[in-house]
Scaffold this motif. Sequence first.
Motif, PDB file in Angstrom:
ATOM      1  N   UNK A  32       0.857  -1.184   0.000  1.00  0.00           N
ATOM      2  CA  UNK A  32       0.000   0.000   0.000  1.00  0.00           C
ATOM      3  C   UNK A  32       0.895   1.237   0.000  1.00  0.00           C
ATOM      4  N   UNK A  33       0.349   2.360  -0.419  1.00  0.00           N
ATOM      5  CA  UNK A  33       1.157   3.587  -0.456  1.00  0.00           C
ATOM      6  C   UNK A  33       1.580   3.995   0.952  1.00  0.00           C
ATOM      7  N   UNK A  34       2.731   4.684   1.028  1.00  0.00           N
ATOM      8  CA  UNK A  34       3.138   5.230   2.328  1.00  0.00           C
ATOM      9  C   UNK A  34       3.401   6.727   2.266  1.00  0.00           C
ATOM     10  N   UNK A  35       3.371   7.322   1.078  1.00  0.00           N
ATOM     11  CA  UNK A  35       3.253   8.772   0.963  1.00  0.00           C
ATOM     12  C   UNK A  35       2.873   9.132  -0.455  1.00  0.00           C
ATOM     13  N   UNK A  36       2.393  10.369  -0.620  1.00  0.00           N
ATOM     14  CA  UNK A  36       1.958  10.815  -1.944  1.00  0.00           C
ATOM     15  C   UNK A  36       2.088  12.336  -2.034  1.00  0.00           C
ATOM     16  N   UNK A  37       2.994  12.799  -2.870  1.00  0.00           N
ATOM     17  CA  UNK A  37       3.196  14.233  -3.060  1.00  0.00           C
ATOM     18  C   UNK A  37       3.281  14.536  -4.554  1.00  0.00           C
ATOM     19  N   UNK A  38       2.973  15.772  -4.967  1.00  0.00           N
ATOM     20  CA  UNK A  38       2.946  16.093  -6.397  1.00  0.00           C
ATOM     21  C   UNK A  38       4.340  16.258  -7.006  1.00  0.00           C
ATOM     22  N   UNK A  39       4.386  16.198  -8.329  1.00  0.00           N
ATOM     23  CA  UNK A  39       5.608  16.481  -9.080  1.00  0.00           C
ATOM     24  C   UNK A  39       5.614  17.957  -9.452  1.00  0.00           C
ATOM     25  N   UNK A  40       6.777  18.599  -9.332  1.00  0.00           N
ATOM     26  CA  UNK A  40       6.865  20.026  -9.607  1.00  0.00           C
ATOM     27  C   UNK A  40       8.059  20.340 -10.505  1.00  0.00           C
ATOM     28  N   UNK A  41       8.044  21.560 -11.012  1.00  0.00           N
ATOM     29  CA  UNK A  41       9.155  22.089 -11.799  1.00  0.00           C
ATOM     30  C   UNK A  41       9.816  23.206 -10.994  1.00  0.00           C
ATOM     31  N   UNK A  42      11.141  23.197 -10.948  1.00  0.00           N
ATOM     32  CA  UNK A  42      11.902  24.282 -10.307  1.00  0.00           C
ATOM     33  C   UNK A  42      12.677  25.030 -11.376  1.00  0.00           C
ATOM     34  N   UNK A  43      12.937  26.299 -11.126  1.00  0.00           N
ATOM     35  CA  UNK A  43      13.629  27.157 -12.087  1.00  0.00           C
ATOM     36  C   UNK A  43      14.519  28.133 -11.333  1.00  0.00           C
ATOM     37  N   UNK A  44      15.346  28.874 -12.075  1.00  0.00           N
ATOM     38  CA  UNK A  44      16.111  29.954 -11.464  1.00  0.00           C
ATOM     39  C   UNK A  44      15.142  31.023 -10.980  1.00  0.00           C
ATOM     40  N   UNK A  45      15.480  31.697  -9.901  1.00  0.00           N
ATOM     41  CA  UNK A  45      14.594  32.730  -9.363  1.00  0.00           C
ATOM     42  C   UNK A  45      14.300  33.785 -10.422  1.00  0.00           C
ATOM     43  N   UNK A  46      13.007  34.078 -10.571  1.00  0.00           N
ATOM     44  CA  UNK A  46      12.601  35.069 -11.563  1.00  0.00           C
ATOM     45  C   UNK A  46      12.642  34.561 -12.990  1.00  0.00           C
ATOM     46  N   UNK A  87      22.263  20.786  -9.532  1.00  0.00           N
ATOM     47  CA  UNK A  87      23.481  21.585  -9.620  1.00  0.00           C
ATOM     48  C   UNK A  87      23.616  22.254 -10.994  1.00  0.00           C
ATOM     49  N   UNK A  88      23.168  21.573 -12.030  1.00  0.00           N
ATOM     50  CA  UNK A  88      23.183  22.194 -13.359  1.00  0.00           C
ATOM     51  C   UNK A  88      22.169  23.333 -13.441  1.00  0.00           C
ATOM     52  N   UNK A  89      21.055  23.206 -12.735  1.00  0.00           N
ATOM     53  CA  UNK A  89      20.096  24.311 -12.672  1.00  0.00           C
ATOM     54  C   UNK A  89      20.723  25.501 -11.965  1.00  0.00           C
ATOM     55  N   UNK A  90      21.380  25.249 -10.856  1.00  0.00           N
ATOM     56  CA  UNK A  90      22.035  26.321 -10.101  1.00  0.00           C
ATOM     57  C   UNK A  90      23.121  27.003 -10.931  1.00  0.00           C
ATOM     58  N   UNK A 123      12.582  18.732  -4.345  1.00  0.00           N
ATOM     59  CA  UNK A 123      12.951  20.049  -4.874  1.00  0.00           C
ATOM     60  C   UNK A 123      12.742  21.149  -3.845  1.00  0.00           C
ATOM     61  N   UNK A 124      11.786  20.974  -2.955  1.00  0.00           N
ATOM     62  CA  UNK A 124      11.606  21.957  -1.888  1.00  0.00           C
ATOM     63  C   UNK A 124      12.845  22.005  -1.003  1.00  0.00           C
ATOM     64  N   UNK A 125      13.401  20.826  -0.691  1.00  0.00           N
ATOM     65  CA  UNK A 125      14.625  20.782   0.112  1.00  0.00           C
ATOM     66  C   UNK A 125      15.773  21.467  -0.620  1.00  0.00           C
ATOM     67  N   UNK A 126      15.841  21.289  -1.932  1.00  0.00           N
ATOM     68  CA  UNK A 126      16.904  21.909  -2.723  1.00  0.00           C
ATOM     69  C   UNK A 126      16.782  23.431  -2.735  1.00  0.00           C
ATOM     70  N   UNK A 146      19.934  29.470  -2.659  1.00  0.00           N
ATOM     71  CA  UNK A 146      19.153  30.681  -2.943  1.00  0.00           C
ATOM     72  C   UNK A 146      18.990  30.961  -4.429  1.00  0.00           C
ATOM     73  N   UNK A 147      19.557  30.092  -5.270  1.00  0.00           N
ATOM     74  CA  UNK A 147      19.506  30.326  -6.717  1.00  0.00           C
ATOM     75  C   UNK A 147      18.125  30.161  -7.313  1.00  0.00           C
ATOM     76  N   UNK A 148      17.333  29.300  -6.699  1.00  0.00           N
ATOM     77  CA  UNK A 148      16.196  28.751  -7.443  1.00  0.00           C
ATOM     78  C   UNK A 148      14.894  28.798  -6.646  1.00  0.00           C
ATOM     79  N   UNK A 149      13.800  28.544  -7.367  1.00  0.00           N
ATOM     80  CA  UNK A 149      12.480  28.527  -6.748  1.00  0.00           C
ATOM     81  C   UNK A 149      11.586  27.534  -7.482  1.00  0.00           C
ATOM     82  N   UNK A 150      10.485  27.176  -6.823  1.00  0.00           N
ATOM     83  CA  UNK A 150       9.522  26.257  -7.425  1.00  0.00           C
ATOM     84  C   UNK A 150       8.617  27.034  -8.375  1.00  0.00           C
ATOM     85  N   UNK A 151       8.503  26.546  -9.611  1.00  0.00           N
ATOM     86  CA  UNK A 151       7.620  27.187 -10.598  1.00  0.00           C
ATOM     87  C   UNK A 151       6.177  26.746 -10.401  1.00  0.00           C
ATOM     88  N   UNK A 152       5.988  25.536  -9.864  1.00  0.00           N
ATOM     89  CA  UNK A 152       4.640  25.032  -9.626  1.00  0.00           C
ATOM     90  C   UNK A 152       4.544  23.553  -9.928  1.00  0.00           C
TER      91      UNK A 152
END
Length: 256
Positions: A106-120, A169-172, A186-189, A194-200
């Motif tokens: 059975x599942x033991x956790x479930x979280x969405x997939x997201x995209x991260x990008x450079x800030x701005x 690291x390549x994103x950074x 990606x939230x932990x990253x 400080x280079x990056x943020x979650x796009x959604x």
Amino acid sequence: MKTKLVTAIAAFGLTLAAHAASAETVRVGVAAEPYPPFTEPDAAGNWTGWEIEFMNAVCAEAKLDCVVTPVAWDGIIPALTSNKIDAIVGSMSITEERMKTIDFSDKYYNTPAVVAMAKGGGITPDAEGLKGKILGVQVSTIHQKYAIEHFGDVAAEIKEYQTQDEANQDLAAGRVDAVMADSLALDAFVKSDTCCEIAGAVEDDSAILGAGVGVGLRKGDDELREKFNTAIAAIRENGTYAEFSKKYFDFDIYGK
């Protein structure tokens, strides 16, 4: 009297031996590549993280002697099917494609997939937002498959990495425009750099992204699967799951 004492000691020894023999050893495969906050080795080489605590709690509940066995992610399912390991605890999503080869608890956790990008960066987590962009993904993951399926025709490149850390690291460094992975990884990253943020979050596609994360098991290993299922339900019910989870997350990672 001496004979009775010797007999009693012998019987006690046999009882202990029988108890030790009854403890089932389970080789639990985790990805050899660090995947914080789920699994990563500390300075002494000991594996730590939320999934390690989950594994320890479940194995204690099920009275299993679980041994962490690091395996390269792209070879972890073959390691299971070839009997090199007995279970996978590695943020592996339960998908129809994988269930053709292995079974899941059975599942033991479930979280969405997201995209991260450079800030701005101005990127949105969809085909329009990633048009002409270079998107980094880890190989042999649901995120790689999703990216190829949904963004392969519009992105300039879907760049593949052996580890998520290499993609991050390549994103950074500005060598890719965005990366896609599990929201918690990606939230932990982004919190550590400080280079990056979650796009959604990307639009859900359960056929690819699956129905949550489960323990991977060999086909037909029904007894072990039931032990994991019973233990997962128990630690959810008795509060153990919530207790160790709150050290890592301020929400219920179990999801819907």
